[in-house]
Enzyme design. Structure first.
Site, mmCIF file in Angstrom:
data_model
loop_
_atom_site.group_PDB
_atom_site.id
_atom_site.type_symbol
_atom_site.label_atom_id
_atom_site.label_comp_id
_atom_site.label_asym_id
_atom_site.label_seq_id
_atom_site.Cartn_x
_atom_site.Cartn_y
_atom_site.Cartn_z
ATOM 1 N N CYS A 98 53.058 12.575 -21.605
ATOM 2 C CA CYS A 98 51.925 12.520 -22.530
ATOM 3 C C CYS A 98 52.230 13.354 -23.770
ATOM 4 O O CYS A 98 52.638 14.515 -23.672
ATOM 5 C CB CYS A 98 50.696 13.057 -21.799
ATOM 6 S SG CYS A 98 49.390 13.671 -22.857
ATOM 7 N N GLU A 99 52.030 12.767 -24.935
ATOM 8 C CA GLU A 99 52.356 13.487 -26.165
ATOM 9 C C GLU A 99 51.351 14.590 -26.487
ATOM 10 O O GLU A 99 51.605 15.429 -27.348
ATOM 11 C CB GLU A 99 52.446 12.517 -27.340
ATOM 12 C CG GLU A 99 51.152 11.860 -27.740
ATOM 13 C CD GLU A 99 51.338 10.888 -28.895
ATOM 14 O OE1 GLU A 99 50.397 10.766 -29.697
ATOM 15 O OE2 GLU A 99 52.395 10.244 -28.996
ATOM 16 N N HIS A 100 50.231 14.609 -25.776
ATOM 17 C CA HIS A 100 49.221 15.631 -26.048
ATOM 18 C C HIS A 100 49.468 16.925 -25.277
ATOM 19 O O HIS A 100 49.146 18.013 -25.770
ATOM 20 C CB HIS A 100 47.829 15.087 -25.696
ATOM 21 C CG HIS A 100 47.466 13.871 -26.478
ATOM 22 N ND1 HIS A 100 46.843 12.770 -25.919
ATOM 23 C CD2 HIS A 100 47.673 13.559 -27.782
ATOM 24 C CE1 HIS A 100 46.667 11.843 -26.854
ATOM 25 N NE2 HIS A 100 47.156 12.297 -27.980
ATOM 26 N N HIS A 101 50.000 16.813 -24.056
ATOM 27 C CA HIS A 101 50.219 17.999 -23.227
ATOM 28 C C HIS A 101 51.634 18.096 -22.673
ATOM 29 O O HIS A 101 51.964 19.063 -21.984
ATOM 30 C CB HIS A 101 49.241 18.013 -22.040
ATOM 31 C CG HIS A 101 47.805 17.984 -22.445
ATOM 32 N ND1 HIS A 101 47.084 16.817 -22.538
ATOM 33 C CD2 HIS A 101 46.951 18.989 -22.802
ATOM 34 C CE1 HIS A 101 45.844 17.083 -22.924
ATOM 35 N NE2 HIS A 101 45.737 18.383 -23.096
ATOM 36 N N GLN A 139 50.007 5.985 -23.456
ATOM 37 C CA GLN A 139 50.246 4.752 -22.703
ATOM 38 C C GLN A 139 49.923 3.521 -23.550
ATOM 39 O O GLN A 139 50.609 2.498 -23.466
ATOM 40 C CB GLN A 139 49.422 4.745 -21.414
ATOM 41 C CG GLN A 139 49.737 3.561 -20.504
ATOM 42 C CD GLN A 139 49.045 3.673 -19.157
ATOM 43 O OE1 GLN A 139 48.881 4.768 -18.629
ATOM 44 N NE2 GLN A 139 48.635 2.553 -18.599
ATOM 45 N N HIS A 167 48.222 9.964 -15.041
ATOM 46 C CA HIS A 167 48.558 10.978 -16.038
ATOM 47 C C HIS A 167 48.296 12.367 -15.466
ATOM 48 O O HIS A 167 47.152 12.697 -15.130
ATOM 49 C CB HIS A 167 47.712 10.770 -17.290
ATOM 50 C CG HIS A 167 47.979 9.482 -18.005
ATOM 51 N ND1 HIS A 167 48.319 9.431 -19.338
ATOM 52 C CD2 HIS A 167 47.976 8.189 -17.575
ATOM 53 C CE1 HIS A 167 48.494 8.172 -19.704
ATOM 54 N NE2 HIS A 167 48.290 7.393 -18.646
ATOM 55 N N CYS A 169 48.242 15.057 -17.018
ATOM 56 C CA CYS A 169 47.367 15.853 -17.890
ATOM 57 C C CYS A 169 45.919 15.712 -17.446
ATOM 58 O O CYS A 169 45.061 16.523 -17.816
ATOM 59 C CB CYS A 169 47.518 15.422 -19.346
ATOM 60 S SG CYS A 169 47.109 13.709 -19.673
#
Length: 208
Positions: A98-101, A139, A167, A169
């Site tokens: 995940c690019e956020h976490h 995703q 995910h 995250c």
């Protein structure tokens, strides 16, 4: 620069990455900083080699930045006895982050395409999924990227992609719901316009 290169964001082009990419030593030092920030001592025996291991793991987890999915699809075959029906691969492993976490995304992809006149080796479809998954992703973006490159590079009549993934995250932090699965789909060409064809794809996914 060819058409495919022109569609690669400038910040992801090899020549740009070569200019801006930190050194291995800088990456390892960043890991040491994070270990210290988390509250441990990066110089204790059990953690001394952790920065090297983490950087090596990053090379594997994010190897998709070094690969060109269009090249994987560039070698095709015409001698298929006029075959023009669906070609489908099910349960392709998806291992992304995940690019956020930067937490893992784990699941499977189901990919189908309708050849116009050429087909590609089936391992190349799995390789395309792997390339896009081994990047920092959402995703939704990954699903669209896989469909777009197959549609364009192969001049396919249609492409269908479904990804079913969990995910971490969401499972190991935040709301802590470990059993939630995320499903994303992209349909292009004839798969988008033909309800019966799209339904056939979905039934095959259910059987997979």
């Amino acid at each position: 620069m060819d058409d495919m290169d022109a569609k690669t964001p400038a910040e992801l082009r090899p020549e740009t990455l070569a200019q801006t990419r930190p050194s291995r030593e800088q990456a390892e030092e960043a890991v040491r900083t994070l270990i210290a920030w988390a509250g441990d001592n990066p110089n204790r025996e059990g953690l001394l080699d952790t920065p090297k291991r983490v950087v090596k793991a990053y090379e594997e987890w994010f190897s998709g930045y070094e690969a060109d999915p269009a090249k994987e699809l560039s070698r095709t075959f015409e001698d298929v006895q006029g075959y023009d029906d669906m070609v489908m691969l099910t349960n392709i492993d998806v291992e992304s982050h995940c690019e956020h976490h930067l937490a893992p995304i784990m699941g499977v992809a189901h990919v189908a395409y309708l050849p116009r006149k050429n087909v590609v080796g089936i391992s190349k479809i799995a390789r395309v999924v792997e390339i896009f998954s081994k990047r920092m992703q959402t995703q939704e973006t990954m699903t669209a990227q896989i469909a777009d490159i197959i549609m364009e590079a192969m001049d396919a009549r249609g492409v269908a992609v479904l990804i079913d993934a969990k995910h971490q995250c969401m499972t190991t932090r935040g709301v802590h719901h470990p059993n939630v699965s995320t499903i994303t789909t992209t349909f292009a060409g004839e798969f988008k316009s033909d309800d019966e064809l799209r339904g056939r794809f979905m039934r095959l996914v259910e059987r997979a």
